[in-house]
Design a protein around this motif. Structure first.
Motif, PDB file in Angstrom:
ATOM      1  N   SER A  56       0.835  -1.203   0.000  1.00  0.00           N
ATOM      2  CA  SER A  56       0.000   0.000   0.000  1.00  0.00           C
ATOM      3  C   SER A  56       0.864   1.244   0.000  1.00  0.00           C
ATOM      4  O   SER A  56       1.958   1.249   0.556  1.00  0.00           O
ATOM      5  CB  SER A  56      -0.884   0.021   1.248  1.00  0.00           C
ATOM      6  OG  SER A  56      -1.556   1.273   1.358  1.00  0.00           O
ATOM      7  N   LEU A  57       0.363   2.307  -0.604  1.00  0.00           N
ATOM      8  CA  LEU A  57       0.928   3.641  -0.416  1.00  0.00           C
ATOM      9  C   LEU A  57      -0.141   4.508   0.241  1.00  0.00           C
ATOM     10  O   LEU A  57      -0.019   4.973   1.364  1.00  0.00           O
ATOM     11  CB  LEU A  57       1.359   4.233  -1.764  1.00  0.00           C
ATOM     12  CG  LEU A  57       2.076   5.596  -1.711  1.00  0.00           C
ATOM     13  CD1 LEU A  57       2.994   5.773  -2.907  1.00  0.00           C
ATOM     14  CD2 LEU A  57       1.097   6.768  -1.673  1.00  0.00           C
ATOM     15  N   ARG A  58      -1.288   4.710  -0.460  1.00  0.00           N
ATOM     16  CA  ARG A  58      -2.334   5.614  -0.002  1.00  0.00           C
ATOM     17  C   ARG A  58      -2.970   5.179   1.308  1.00  0.00           C
ATOM     18  O   ARG A  58      -3.152   5.987   2.218  1.00  0.00           O
ATOM     19  CB  ARG A  58      -3.460   5.737  -1.056  1.00  0.00           C
ATOM     20  CG  ARG A  58      -3.172   6.705  -2.169  1.00  0.00           C
ATOM     21  CD  ARG A  58      -3.705   6.171  -3.472  1.00  0.00           C
ATOM     22  NE  ARG A  58      -2.939   5.022  -3.855  1.00  0.00           N
ATOM     23  CZ  ARG A  58      -1.765   5.100  -4.524  1.00  0.00           C
ATOM     24  NH1 ARG A  58      -1.316   6.249  -4.909  1.00  0.00           N
ATOM     25  NH2 ARG A  58      -1.062   4.020  -4.813  1.00  0.00           N
ATOM     26  N   THR A  59      -3.336   3.910   1.398  1.00  0.00           N
ATOM     27  CA  THR A  59      -4.076   3.465   2.573  1.00  0.00           C
ATOM     28  C   THR A  59      -3.201   3.597   3.818  1.00  0.00           C
ATOM     29  O   THR A  59      -3.645   4.095   4.860  1.00  0.00           O
ATOM     30  CB  THR A  59      -4.549   2.013   2.366  1.00  0.00           C
ATOM     31  OG1 THR A  59      -5.248   1.971   1.117  1.00  0.00           O
ATOM     32  CG2 THR A  59      -5.459   1.555   3.484  1.00  0.00           C
ATOM     33  N   ARG A  71      -5.636  -5.160   6.013  1.00  0.00           N
ATOM     34  CA  ARG A  71      -5.634  -5.305   4.551  1.00  0.00           C
ATOM     35  C   ARG A  71      -5.156  -6.707   4.203  1.00  0.00           C
ATOM     36  O   ARG A  71      -4.064  -7.120   4.590  1.00  0.00           O
ATOM     37  CB  ARG A  71      -4.732  -4.272   3.882  1.00  0.00           C
ATOM     38  CG  ARG A  71      -4.514  -4.587   2.407  1.00  0.00           C
ATOM     39  CD  ARG A  71      -3.800  -3.508   1.648  1.00  0.00           C
ATOM     40  NE  ARG A  71      -4.728  -2.445   1.266  1.00  0.00           N
ATOM     41  CZ  ARG A  71      -4.489  -1.574   0.286  1.00  0.00           C
ATOM     42  NH1 ARG A  71      -3.363  -1.634  -0.406  1.00  0.00           N
ATOM     43  NH2 ARG A  71      -5.351  -0.637  -0.008  1.00  0.00           N
ATOM     44  N   HIS A  96     -13.514  -2.584  -0.775  1.00  0.00           N
ATOM     45  CA  HIS A  96     -12.578  -1.501  -0.431  1.00  0.00           C
ATOM     46  C   HIS A  96     -13.436  -0.300  -0.004  1.00  0.00           C
ATOM     47  O   HIS A  96     -13.498   0.711  -0.701  1.00  0.00           O
ATOM     48  CB  HIS A  96     -11.694  -1.174  -1.640  1.00  0.00           C
ATOM     49  CG  HIS A  96     -10.432  -0.446  -1.286  1.00  0.00           C
ATOM     50  ND1 HIS A  96     -10.153   0.033  -0.009  1.00  0.00           N
ATOM     51  CD2 HIS A  96      -9.345  -0.099  -2.050  1.00  0.00           C
ATOM     52  CE1 HIS A  96      -8.975   0.628  -0.015  1.00  0.00           C
ATOM     53  NE2 HIS A  96      -8.465   0.548  -1.228  1.00  0.00           N
ATOM     54  N   CYS A  98      -8.556   4.631  -8.644  1.00  0.00           N
ATOM     55  CA  CYS A  98      -8.186   4.550  -7.221  1.00  0.00           C
ATOM     56  C   CYS A  98      -6.691   4.699  -6.990  1.00  0.00           C
ATOM     57  O   CYS A  98      -6.273   4.977  -5.866  1.00  0.00           O
ATOM     58  CB  CYS A  98      -8.687   3.234  -6.640  1.00  0.00           C
ATOM     59  SG  CYS A  98      -7.915   1.790  -7.415  1.00  0.00           S
ATOM     60  N   LEU A  99      -5.872   4.509  -8.021  1.00  0.00           N
ATOM     61  CA  LEU A  99      -4.407   4.489  -7.929  1.00  0.00           C
ATOM     62  C   LEU A  99      -3.947   3.302  -7.068  1.00  0.00           C
ATOM     63  O   LEU A  99      -4.669   2.921  -6.165  1.00  0.00           O
ATOM     64  CB  LEU A  99      -3.833   5.800  -7.378  1.00  0.00           C
ATOM     65  CG  LEU A  99      -4.208   7.087  -8.136  1.00  0.00           C
ATOM     66  CD1 LEU A  99      -3.513   8.286  -7.480  1.00  0.00           C
ATOM     67  CD2 LEU A  99      -3.818   7.005  -9.612  1.00  0.00           C
TER      68      LEU A  99
END
Ligand code: CP
Length: 334
Positions: free
Chosen positions: A47-50, A110, A147, A291-292
């Motif tokens: 993950s980056l964003r989450t 996650r 998600h 969503c990226l």
């Protein structure tokens, strides 16, 4: 709020209350609301964003967070039930989750799809088995088939930009990707747009139909909200009058769990890359969503991603405000 697993667990007025709270926390920060509270973040997938948005959300509300992931300096984690642990993994998730939870007031988990069996992934087997290992409030940070944090942020992004709910046309379009990707985002997205009251078209090549269970859930949400859901492979019919084109790749249903067969099946579909012609019959101010992370030049052309139609950065930023609202409802006065 005890858990945040699925927008479908909430009534429309509850989602509206969360969105209102997210907007309020954006304009009127509450830097002490969660003072002394701790959020555990368990990432069994990248993950980056989450990861960043949950940590930022807790910090902005005055609380703290910690991250556990297999890439860190922890003992190897085993997730399979009933296994004799004579391999590399030294710790089982059955102990790890309750231990992590014992340090925190809420936990985010996650765990991506195993992508071996469609039936198993549709029941969110792995995520559900993990969430049952602890009693504190739990957040789905992306599971095999959902998600909800992404969907809440996407809903807020459309509200912020005045994208119509009733009568707005939302196109969830399959896009090319060299590998078979999970169904979590398309499943959550089609349901979110239907629950928001939009007219939803799922545009995909033959063989990439969304599973019946996903479409039926979205159709039930549309029936309640006054929206609609259709699925088609006809570009012109789907894209005409669109307010939103939301691109995402996903595994073929025909070859789910069989990666070589899926990869062979999708060969030749690389023209499913969102570019200017997709917007020709769309609404004048049609927006592009994703969503990226996204593969440039594969899923979408640079000129779309870098152009005025793209709202992908707003979506990512709204992850933080949407999650602040969830954490606020979960943990203030808990
Ligand atoms: N959209 C999303 O969930 O991004 P990450 O995988 O980087 O968290």
């Amino acid at each position: 709020m005890k858990d945040f697993h699925d927008l479908a667990d909430f009534q429309a007025d509850e989602i509206n209350a969360l969105l209102e709270l997210a907007g309020r926390l954006e304009s009127s920060p509450e830097p002490h609301a969660l003072a002394g509270k701790v959020l555990a973040l368990l990432f069994l997938s990248p993950s980056l964003r989450t990861l960043a948005s949950f940590q930022a959300a807790m910090t902005r509300l005055g609380g703290g967070s910690f991250v556990i992931s297999p890439n860190m300096s922890i003992h190897g984690l085993e997730t399979r039930p009933g296994i004799v642990m004579d391999g590399m993994a030294a710790e089982h998730i059955r102990e790890a989750v309750p231990v992590i939870a014992s340090y925190a007031d809420a936990i985010g988990i996650r765990a991506f799809a195993e992508r071996e069996s469609l039936e198993a992934d549709l029941t969110d087997k792995e995520f559900n088995s993990m969430r049952e290992l602890c009693e504190i409030p739990r957040i789905n940070m992306e599971s095999a088939i959902n998600h909800p944090c992404q969907s809440l942020a996407d809903w807020k992004t459309m509200d912020d930009l005045g994208v119509p709910r009733s009568g707005g046309k939302f196109v969830l379009s399959w896009a090319y990707h060299p590998r078979a990707l999970p169904l979590a985002v398309p499943a959550a997205t089609v349901h979110m747009a239907a629950m928001r009251g939009m007219d939803v078209s799922v545009l995909r090549p033959e063989g990439f139909e969304l599973p019946d269970a996903i479409m039926q859930k979205a159709a039930a949400a549309a029936e309640k909200s006054g929206g609609s859901v259709v699925e088609t492979s006809d570009h012109d019919a789907a894209l005409e009058g669109a307010n939103i084109i939301y691109a995402k790749s996903w595994s073929s249903t025909k070859h789910y769990g069989n990666r070589p067969a899926d990869e062979e099946f999708r060969r030749g579909l690389d023209d499913w890359c969102v570019d200017e012609p997709w917007f020709e019959k769309a609404h004048d101010d049609c927006r592009f969503m994703h969503c990226l992370p996204v593969r440039r030049g594969v899923v979408v052309a640079d000129r779309i991603l870098d152009g005025p139609r793209s709202i992908v950065i707003q979506e990512a930023r709204n992850r933080m405000y949407a999650q602040m609202a969830v954490l606020h409802q979960m943990l203030v006065n808990s």
